[in-house]
Design a protein around this motif. Structure first.
Motif, PDB file in Angstrom:
ATOM      1  N   MET A   1       0.837  -1.176   0.000  1.00 39.47           N
ATOM      2  CA  MET A   1       0.000   0.000   0.000  1.00 39.47           C
ATOM      3  C   MET A   1       0.884   1.242   0.000  1.00 39.47           C
ATOM      4  N   ALA A   2       0.521   2.262  -0.751  1.00 43.39           N
ATOM      5  CA  ALA A   2       1.335   3.465  -0.900  1.00 43.39           C
ATOM      6  C   ALA A   2       1.539   4.205   0.411  1.00 43.39           C
ATOM      7  N   GLU A   3       0.635   4.049   1.360  1.00 41.45           N
ATOM      8  CA  GLU A   3       0.723   4.774   2.620  1.00 41.45           C
ATOM      9  C   GLU A   3       1.721   4.168   3.596  1.00 41.45           C
ATOM     10  N   ASP A   4       2.245   2.995   3.302  1.00 39.15           N
ATOM     11  CA  ASP A   4       3.173   2.331   4.199  1.00 39.15           C
ATOM     12  C   ASP A   4       4.607   2.505   3.707  1.00 39.15           C
ATOM     13  N   LEU A   5       5.437   3.132   4.534  1.00 37.32           N
ATOM     14  CA  LEU A   5       6.849   3.260   4.209  1.00 37.32           C
ATOM     15  C   LEU A   5       7.605   2.121   4.852  1.00 37.32           C
ATOM     16  N   ILE A   6       8.606   1.662   4.154  1.00 32.25           N
ATOM     17  CA  ILE A   6       9.502   0.665   4.725  1.00 32.25           C
ATOM     18  C   ILE A   6      10.758   1.417   5.135  1.00 32.25           C
ATOM     19  N   ILE A   7      10.901   1.631   6.425  1.00 34.16           N
ATOM     20  CA  ILE A   7      12.042   2.371   6.958  1.00 34.16           C
ATOM     21  C   ILE A   7      13.161   1.372   7.203  1.00 34.16           C
ATOM     22  N   TYR A  16      18.072   7.506   3.259  1.00 36.82           N
ATOM     23  CA  TYR A  16      17.703   8.306   2.075  1.00 36.82           C
ATOM     24  C   TYR A  16      17.566   7.420   0.836  1.00 36.82           C
ATOM     25  N   GLU A  17      18.545   6.539   0.632  1.00 36.13           N
ATOM     26  CA  GLU A  17      18.520   5.669  -0.554  1.00 36.13           C
ATOM     27  C   GLU A  17      17.284   4.769  -0.566  1.00 36.13           C
ATOM     28  N   ASN A  18      16.852   4.308   0.593  1.00 38.79           N
ATOM     29  CA  ASN A  18      15.643   3.490   0.679  1.00 38.79           C
ATOM     30  C   ASN A  18      14.375   4.331   0.534  1.00 38.79           C
ATOM     31  N   LEU A  19      14.437   5.572   0.957  1.00 36.29           N
ATOM     32  CA  LEU A  19      13.272   6.448   0.888  1.00 36.29           C
ATOM     33  C   LEU A  19      12.992   6.957  -0.527  1.00 36.29           C
ATOM     34  N   LEU A  20      14.028   7.261  -1.300  1.00 36.94           N
ATOM     35  CA  LEU A  20      13.842   7.873  -2.625  1.00 36.94           C
ATOM     36  C   LEU A  20      12.869   7.113  -3.526  1.00 36.94           C
ATOM     37  N   PRO A  21      13.049   5.815  -3.764  1.00 38.02           N
ATOM     38  CA  PRO A  21      12.102   5.133  -4.649  1.00 38.02           C
ATOM     39  C   PRO A  21      10.686   5.067  -4.062  1.00 38.02           C
ATOM     40  N   GLY A  25       7.181   6.546  -5.812  1.00 39.76           N
ATOM     41  CA  GLY A  25       5.937   5.796  -5.897  1.00 39.76           C
ATOM     42  C   GLY A  25       4.785   6.503  -5.199  1.00 39.76           C
ATOM     43  N   LEU A  26       5.060   7.059  -4.040  1.00 41.95           N
ATOM     44  CA  LEU A  26       4.038   7.742  -3.263  1.00 41.95           C
ATOM     45  C   LEU A  26       3.489   8.957  -4.002  1.00 41.95           C
ATOM     46  N   LEU A  27       4.379   9.704  -4.652  1.00 45.61           N
ATOM     47  CA  LEU A  27       3.976  10.955  -5.300  1.00 45.61           C
ATOM     48  C   LEU A  27       3.519  10.774  -6.741  1.00 45.61           C
ATOM     49  N   SER A  28       3.864   9.648  -7.350  1.00 39.22           N
ATOM     50  CA  SER A  28       3.522   9.462  -8.766  1.00 39.22           C
ATOM     51  C   SER A  28       2.008   9.370  -8.938  1.00 39.22           C
ATOM     52  N   GLY A  29       1.546   9.959 -10.004  1.00 38.52           N
ATOM     53  CA  GLY A  29       0.130   9.914 -10.313  1.00 38.52           C
ATOM     54  C   GLY A  29      -0.689  11.003  -9.640  1.00 38.52           C
ATOM     55  N   GLU A  30      -0.093  11.725  -8.719  1.00 36.52           N
ATOM     56  CA  GLU A  30      -0.797  12.832  -8.058  1.00 36.52           C
ATOM     57  C   GLU A  30      -0.155  14.138  -8.487  1.00 36.52           C
ATOM     58  N   VAL A  31      -0.948  15.102  -8.891  1.00 37.70           N
ATOM     59  CA  VAL A  31      -0.415  16.378  -9.363  1.00 37.70           C
ATOM     60  C   VAL A  31      -0.710  17.528  -8.407  1.00 37.70           C
ATOM     61  N   ASN A  32      -1.432  17.267  -7.343  1.00 37.79           N
ATOM     62  CA  ASN A  32      -1.788  18.329  -6.417  1.00 37.79           C
ATOM     63  C   ASN A  32      -0.614  18.653  -5.496  1.00 37.79           C
ATOM     64  N   LYS A  33      -0.201  19.914  -5.513  1.00 34.75           N
ATOM     65  CA  LYS A  33       0.958  20.364  -4.742  1.00 34.75           C
ATOM     66  C   LYS A  33       0.742  20.181  -3.236  1.00 34.75           C
ATOM     67  N   ALA A  35      -1.279  18.021  -1.642  1.00 35.88           N
ATOM     68  CA  ALA A  35      -1.265  16.596  -1.301  1.00 35.88           C
ATOM     69  C   ALA A  35       0.156  16.040  -1.305  1.00 35.88           C
ATOM     70  N   ASN A  36       0.910  16.361  -2.344  1.00 37.12           N
ATOM     71  CA  ASN A  36       2.264  15.804  -2.448  1.00 37.12           C
ATOM     72  C   ASN A  36       3.227  16.379  -1.412  1.00 37.12           C
ATOM     73  N   THR A  37       3.125  17.669  -1.119  1.00 40.72           N
ATOM     74  CA  THR A  37       4.027  18.229  -0.107  1.00 40.72           C
ATOM     75  C   THR A  37       3.646  17.730   1.290  1.00 40.72           C
ATOM     76  N   ALA A  38       2.363  17.525   1.530  1.00 38.91           N
ATOM     77  CA  ALA A  38       1.938  16.981   2.824  1.00 38.91           C
ATOM     78  C   ALA A  38       2.474  15.560   3.013  1.00 38.91           C
ATOM     79  N   ASN A  39       2.330  14.723   1.997  1.00 33.26           N
ATOM     80  CA  ASN A  39       2.840  13.352   2.093  1.00 33.26           C
ATOM     81  C   ASN A  39       4.360  13.318   2.190  1.00 33.26           C
ATOM     82  N   LEU A  40       5.026  14.202   1.470  1.00 41.20           N
ATOM     83  CA  LEU A  40       6.485  14.263   1.535  1.00 41.20           C
ATOM     84  C   LEU A  40       6.946  14.612   2.952  1.00 41.20           C
TER      85      LEU A  40
END
Length: 160
Positions: A1-7, A16-21, A25-33, A35-40
């Motif tokens: 699920m996109a909401e789950d990060l694997i830390i 950082y290297e594990n977070l980048l991909p 994935g989390l931000l792809s497909g969403e264009v709302n600034k 939403a994406n900045t909040a998730n980031l």
């Protein structure tokens, strides 16, 4: 699920290297600034547990306005050239501050903030805002953070 990060990873670089991909994935497909900045911000807070992570966006020719963030209540508006964020905006350069008390003109949104990194956020050749990250410990940020947070900002701006 996109909401789950694997830390994963012990070192800062590994995290950082594990977070980048995952961010891609989390931000792809969403264009709302928003939403994406909040998730980031949430992803960075979850991964590194920094004191405060957020965005300030250029609102007028001389003022930044608060955007999505994670952490305690923040300053809402910052003038160009004022504090660490305003300085990063005015100089168009990353600011790494090992001790915010030693930074001339530091804006104390919180007494718990001890060190800070602020990166200009570029969309093409236009500076549109800054990413501000605060730590509650001294000397938390370095060139590794600058490198990876810049990559993260690049990933972000390609979504909107």
């Amino acid at each position: 699920m996109a909401e789950d990060l694997i830390i994963s990873g012990e070192s800062k670089v590994e995290k950082y290297e594990n977070l980048l991909p995952q961010l891609k994935g989390l931000l792809s497909g969403e264009v709302n600034k928003i939403a994406n900045t909040a998730n980031l911000c949430a992803a960075l807070k979850t991964t590194f547990n920094w004191y405060w992570i957020g965005f300030y966006w250029v609102d007028t020719p001389d003022e930044l306005v608060l955007g999505p963030f994670q952490g305690p209540i923040a300053c809402t508006r910052i003038k160009k050239g004022k504090g660490v964020c305003g300085t990063a905006w005015e100089t168009e350069k990353v600011q790494i501050v090992p001790d915010v008390e030693a930074f001339p003109g530091h804006i104390a949104c919180s007494a718990f903030s001890k060190s800070e990194i602020v990166l200009p956020v570029w969309q093409g050749d236009k500076l549109i805002g800054v990413l501000d990250v605060d730590s509650d410990t001294l000397d938390s940020f370095d060139a590794i953070d600058e490198k990876y947070l810049a990559k993260i900002c690049e990933i972000l701006v390609h979504t909107f």
